[in-house]
Design an enzyme around this catalytic site. Sequence first.
Site, PDB file in Angstrom:
ATOM      1  N   HIS A 110      34.720  41.088  51.260  1.00 42.12           N
ATOM      2  CA  HIS A 110      35.077  41.855  50.064  1.00 42.12           C
ATOM      3  C   HIS A 110      34.038  42.953  49.902  1.00 42.12           C
ATOM      4  O   HIS A 110      32.853  42.667  49.757  1.00 42.12           O
ATOM      5  CB  HIS A 110      35.098  40.953  48.831  1.00 42.12           C
ATOM      6  CG  HIS A 110      35.869  41.508  47.662  1.00 42.12           C
ATOM      7  ND1 HIS A 110      35.604  42.749  47.122  1.00 42.12           N
ATOM      8  CD2 HIS A 110      36.893  40.995  46.927  1.00 42.12           C
ATOM      9  CE1 HIS A 110      36.432  42.972  46.112  1.00 42.12           C
ATOM     10  NE2 HIS A 110      37.215  41.937  45.976  1.00 42.12           N
ATOM     11  N   GLU A 117      43.521  40.647  49.187  1.00 36.83           N
ATOM     12  CA  GLU A 117      43.560  39.936  47.906  1.00 36.83           C
ATOM     13  C   GLU A 117      43.512  40.918  46.734  1.00 36.83           C
ATOM     14  O   GLU A 117      42.628  40.845  45.882  1.00 36.83           O
ATOM     15  CB  GLU A 117      42.400  38.949  47.818  1.00 36.83           C
ATOM     16  CG  GLU A 117      42.399  37.900  48.931  1.00 36.83           C
ATOM     17  CD  GLU A 117      41.090  37.141  49.019  1.00 36.83           C
ATOM     18  OE1 GLU A 117      40.156  37.458  48.247  1.00 36.83           O
ATOM     19  OE2 GLU A 117      40.987  36.238  49.867  1.00 36.83           O
ATOM     20  N   LYS A 145      43.024  35.340  39.387  1.00 34.75           N
ATOM     21  CA  LYS A 145      41.954  35.495  38.406  1.00 34.75           C
ATOM     22  C   LYS A 145      42.078  36.788  37.613  1.00 34.75           C
ATOM     23  O   LYS A 145      41.612  36.875  36.484  1.00 34.75           O
ATOM     24  CB  LYS A 145      40.590  35.449  39.113  1.00 34.75           C
ATOM     25  CG  LYS A 145      40.311  36.640  40.022  1.00 34.75           C
ATOM     26  CD  LYS A 145      38.961  36.576  40.705  1.00 34.75           C
ATOM     27  CE  LYS A 145      38.955  35.581  41.837  1.00 34.75           C
ATOM     28  NZ  LYS A 145      39.827  35.960  42.973  1.00 34.75           N
TER      29      LYS A 145
END
Length: 438
Positions: A213, A290, A85
């Site tokens: 996250h 990530e 993304k």
Amino acid sequence: MEKNTCHASVTTNRSALQVLSSENCDIEILEKGKTINDFLDNKIKERGSTGNDLPFYVANLDVVFKRHLLWLTHLPRVKTFFAVKCNNSPAVIQMLRALDTGFDCASKGEIQMALSLGVTPDKIIYAHTTKPRTHIKYARAHGVNLMTFDNEIELQKISQYHPKAKLVLRIAVDDSKSLLRLNAKFGARLDTIERLLERAEHLDLDIIGVSFHVGSGCTDSSAFKQAISDARHVFDLADSMGFQMRLLDIGGGFSLTGNCKAIFTEFAETINGALDEFFPPDCGVEIMAEPGRYYVESAFTLATCVNAKRVDTDPMAKHYNGEENSSVKMVYYINDGVYGSLNCLINDPAHTSVTPYLHKAVDGSEQQYQSVIWGPTCDSLDKIIENFWIPELEVGDWLLVDDMGAYSISILTDFNCFERAQICPVLTAETWYALNRF
């Protein structure tokens, strides 16, 4: 100059040079001794000679390679899954594929793109906790089995459309010290975990890990330690219920721009310490992350051209270093803006300003004028910078903007149908040879 120009093809060969060969991608490899700045200068010269005034990026893939080596040095236990993304340009995906990273995909389209560029399904995590049913079915049909969830209804969907998936439970963690907070939208609270695990057990689903996250632009490394501790609690609970837990995903939010290099080193020390405490190397748990902007933020330089110019007489304009030019204000219009590559100015809390600089050589004694720079669209929101002191520009001059690789290409729009900036990916000969030894 050697140029790779063919479209990517599917291959499982992990050799870096094979992945980046002319049969697989479109990357220019510079002659020995030539620099990225040489390439940029030549590109602008070529465009000037042909009257081509469209914006373009120089994608310096040397930076991606160096960031990967730095990650391996500071976080050797943590396998990276690049967040597509953040930057979905094929050259970036191919470069990272050559470095044997994994990929964090958030939709059917991102999975399709990764697969089309030769990424194998086992290298993809479908890291979105609220997935359309058709996207789940697509993942199943193409062998993408690793995916996240954070609620019971998602478990029900997965049970119906991908019952053999390998599931990662995303938990909500403290992101109060981050510029971009995500846990209000994603993540299961710790007091709901037992019920979720029981529901997964009832549906005969396979939960193998935990993800979190801490948010983008995090300023406190202790957030990682607390999140890893919380994950350990969930692991213990799941293990006690019979799940075979073997994966921890510590998310993204890493950066190296500005003052973040020291912060990254500090974060790495904290993460390594917390992993050694809660998930020691002999525990059998695989650790992944990530990162997105970490890899690409500084790899892209945007080159924009001055399309138009206006000279305003403004008696209220400010003085600059005592110069008597207070009645003149320069107004410039460039060929990219906040609806295009510079969308970060309105969309990215971690990148709210830019400082364009002139491509042409400037004499330090040259008079500077208070200036405002607008983007090309008809919307007055499309302002790049104001109260900006620079020498006078002319139509056809080029401005450069560094650190434009994160959340620029993937978020830009076609508003007013202005052309998107072309991406020109490039590697120096030195990095090409280093990849051969990687």
